[in-house]
Design a protein around this motif. Structure first.
Motif, mmCIF file in Angstrom:
data_model
loop_
_atom_site.group_PDB
_atom_site.id
_atom_site.type_symbol
_atom_site.label_atom_id
_atom_site.label_comp_id
_atom_site.label_asym_id
_atom_site.label_seq_id
_atom_site.Cartn_x
_atom_site.Cartn_y
_atom_site.Cartn_z
ATOM 1 N N LYS A 28 -9.798 17.920 17.222
ATOM 2 C CA LYS A 28 -9.813 17.635 15.799
ATOM 3 C C LYS A 28 -8.549 16.871 15.431
ATOM 4 C CE LYS A 28 -10.592 19.688 11.348
ATOM 5 N NZ LYS A 28 -10.947 20.880 10.607
ATOM 6 N N SER A 29 -8.747 15.769 14.726
ATOM 7 C CA SER A 29 -7.602 14.960 14.304
ATOM 8 C C SER A 29 -6.844 15.671 13.198
ATOM 9 C CB SER A 29 -8.071 13.602 13.801
ATOM 10 O OG SER A 29 -8.699 12.898 14.831
ATOM 11 N N ILE A 30 -5.586 15.389 13.135
ATOM 12 C CA ILE A 30 -4.727 16.001 12.130
ATOM 13 C C ILE A 30 -4.360 14.936 11.103
ATOM 14 C CG2 ILE A 30 -2.513 17.121 11.720
ATOM 15 C CD1 ILE A 30 -2.713 18.164 14.612
ATOM 16 N N ARG A 31 -4.558 15.254 9.861
ATOM 17 C CA ARG A 31 -4.232 14.321 8.780
ATOM 18 C C ARG A 31 -2.716 14.254 8.633
ATOM 19 N NH1 ARG A 31 -3.740 15.040 3.012
ATOM 20 N NH2 ARG A 31 -4.437 13.184 1.899
ATOM 21 N N ASP A 32 -2.179 13.067 8.798
ATOM 22 C CA ASP A 32 -0.732 12.882 8.726
ATOM 23 C C ASP A 32 -0.413 11.550 8.047
ATOM 24 O OD1 ASP A 32 1.986 13.306 9.140
ATOM 25 O OD2 ASP A 32 1.947 12.443 11.153
ATOM 26 N N PRO A 33 -0.655 11.470 6.733
ATOM 27 C CA PRO A 33 -0.420 10.198 6.047
ATOM 28 C C PRO A 33 1.068 9.882 5.919
ATOM 29 C CG PRO A 33 -0.967 11.903 4.464
ATOM 30 C CD PRO A 33 -1.115 12.513 5.830
ATOM 31 N N PRO A 34 1.380 8.598 5.770
ATOM 32 C CA PRO A 34 2.784 8.217 5.602
ATOM 33 C C PRO A 34 3.287 8.626 4.217
ATOM 34 C CG PRO A 34 1.356 6.309 5.364
ATOM 35 C CD PRO A 34 0.488 7.459 5.777
ATOM 36 N N ILE A 35 4.576 8.793 4.105
ATOM 37 C CA ILE A 35 5.163 9.135 2.809
ATOM 38 C C ILE A 35 5.714 7.863 2.168
ATOM 39 C CG2 ILE A 35 5.683 11.527 3.414
ATOM 40 C CD1 ILE A 35 8.554 10.655 3.982
ATOM 41 N N ASN A 36 5.933 7.925 0.874
ATOM 42 C CA ASN A 36 6.494 6.808 0.100
ATOM 43 C C ASN A 36 5.660 5.538 0.215
ATOM 44 O OD1 ASN A 36 8.618 8.425 -0.765
ATOM 45 N ND2 ASN A 36 9.869 7.893 1.008
ATOM 46 N N THR A 37 4.343 5.675 0.185
ATOM 47 C CA THR A 37 3.456 4.512 0.163
ATOM 48 C C THR A 37 2.426 4.718 -0.938
ATOM 49 O OG1 THR A 37 1.945 5.455 1.785
ATOM 50 C CG2 THR A 37 3.672 4.024 2.633
ATOM 51 N N HIS A 38 1.812 3.640 -1.362
ATOM 52 C CA HIS A 38 0.774 3.722 -2.382
ATOM 53 C C HIS A 38 -0.489 4.301 -1.767
ATOM 54 C CE1 HIS A 38 2.908 1.569 -5.555
ATOM 55 N NE2 HIS A 38 3.463 0.884 -4.556
ATOM 56 N N TYR A 39 -1.313 4.873 -2.657
ATOM 57 C CA TYR A 39 -2.512 5.587 -2.217
ATOM 58 C C TYR A 39 -3.708 5.119 -3.027
ATOM 59 C CZ TYR A 39 -5.763 9.543 -1.869
ATOM 60 O OH TYR A 39 -6.866 10.322 -1.668
ATOM 61 N N ARG A 40 -4.842 5.038 -2.353
ATOM 62 C CA ARG A 40 -6.103 4.710 -3.020
ATOM 63 C C ARG A 40 -7.200 5.504 -2.322
ATOM 64 N NH1 ARG A 40 -7.499 -0.551 -5.592
ATOM 65 N NH2 ARG A 40 -9.733 -0.514 -5.943
ATOM 66 N N GLN A 41 -8.195 5.884 -3.074
ATOM 67 C CA GLN A 41 -9.330 6.580 -2.498
ATOM 68 C C GLN A 41 -10.605 6.062 -3.135
ATOM 69 O OE1 GLN A 41 -8.414 10.634 -3.634
ATOM 70 N NE2 GLN A 41 -9.925 10.584 -5.260
ATOM 71 N N PHE A 42 -11.703 6.179 -2.396
ATOM 72 C CA PHE A 42 -12.987 5.849 -3.000
ATOM 73 C C PHE A 42 -14.069 6.746 -2.423
ATOM 74 C CE2 PHE A 42 -12.676 2.972 0.580
ATOM 75 C CZ PHE A 42 -13.954 2.874 1.092
ATOM 76 N N LEU A 43 -15.020 7.055 -3.294
ATOM 77 C CA LEU A 43 -16.128 7.930 -2.958
ATOM 78 C C LEU A 43 -17.118 7.173 -2.090
ATOM 79 C CD1 LEU A 43 -17.416 10.713 -3.505
ATOM 80 C CD2 LEU A 43 -18.578 9.675 -5.453
ATOM 81 N N VAL A 44 -17.633 7.847 -1.090
ATOM 82 C CA VAL A 44 -18.569 7.208 -0.168
ATOM 83 C C VAL A 44 -19.925 7.882 -0.301
ATOM 84 C CG1 VAL A 44 -19.052 6.717 2.246
ATOM 85 C CG2 VAL A 44 -16.705 6.672 1.429
#
Length: 129
Positions: A39-55
């Motif tokens: 199982k992959s581990i969620r490890d997003p970068p810090i101090n960056t912009h974020y966007r999400q979209f519904l699929v």
């Protein structure tokens, strides 16, 4: 007579050695062929912009969307010059991190990839319904 006995012993030893090597190779092959799902581990970068979209997407096609070991998400991350793309299974959204100016491009590429996957596997989707 002694030479025949020696040759027989050498042949038996060689056969035993070959059988042992074949068994070891078979065991190694079986161990290698076993698929393990890590199982992959969620490890997003810090101090960056974020966007999400519904699929709105057939869940059976998610592995094809992401690719083996995340190959498609990694490719799209590189193409869009973003930092990180993640499929959030709980919320059914794709999350993107990176420079603000590149987030829209990443979303566009991902949506195009979704359309491609849906078209490619259209027959499989219809068979399961």
């Amino acid at each position: 007579m002694d030479s025949i006995t020696n040759e027989t012993n050498e042949t038996n030893e060689t056969n035993e050695t070959n059988e042992t090597n074949e068994t070891n190779e078979t065991n190694e092959t079986n161990e290698t062929n076993e698929t393990t799902h890590v199982k992959s581990i969620r490890d997003p970068p810090i101090n960056t912009h974020y966007r999400q979209f519904l699929v709105n997407f057939n869940e059976k096609l998610i592995p094809y969307l992401i690719g083996k070991d995340g190959v498609h998400f990694k490719r799209i991350t590189t193409m869009s010059r973003t930092k990180y793309i993640w499929w959030n299974n709980e919320n059914k959204i794709i999350e993107i991190w990176g420079p603000e100016r590149n987030l829209f491009l990443a979303e566009k590429i991902l949506k195009d990839h979704i359309i491609f996957i849906e078209n490619k596997f259209k027959n499989k989707i219809e068979e399961t319904l």
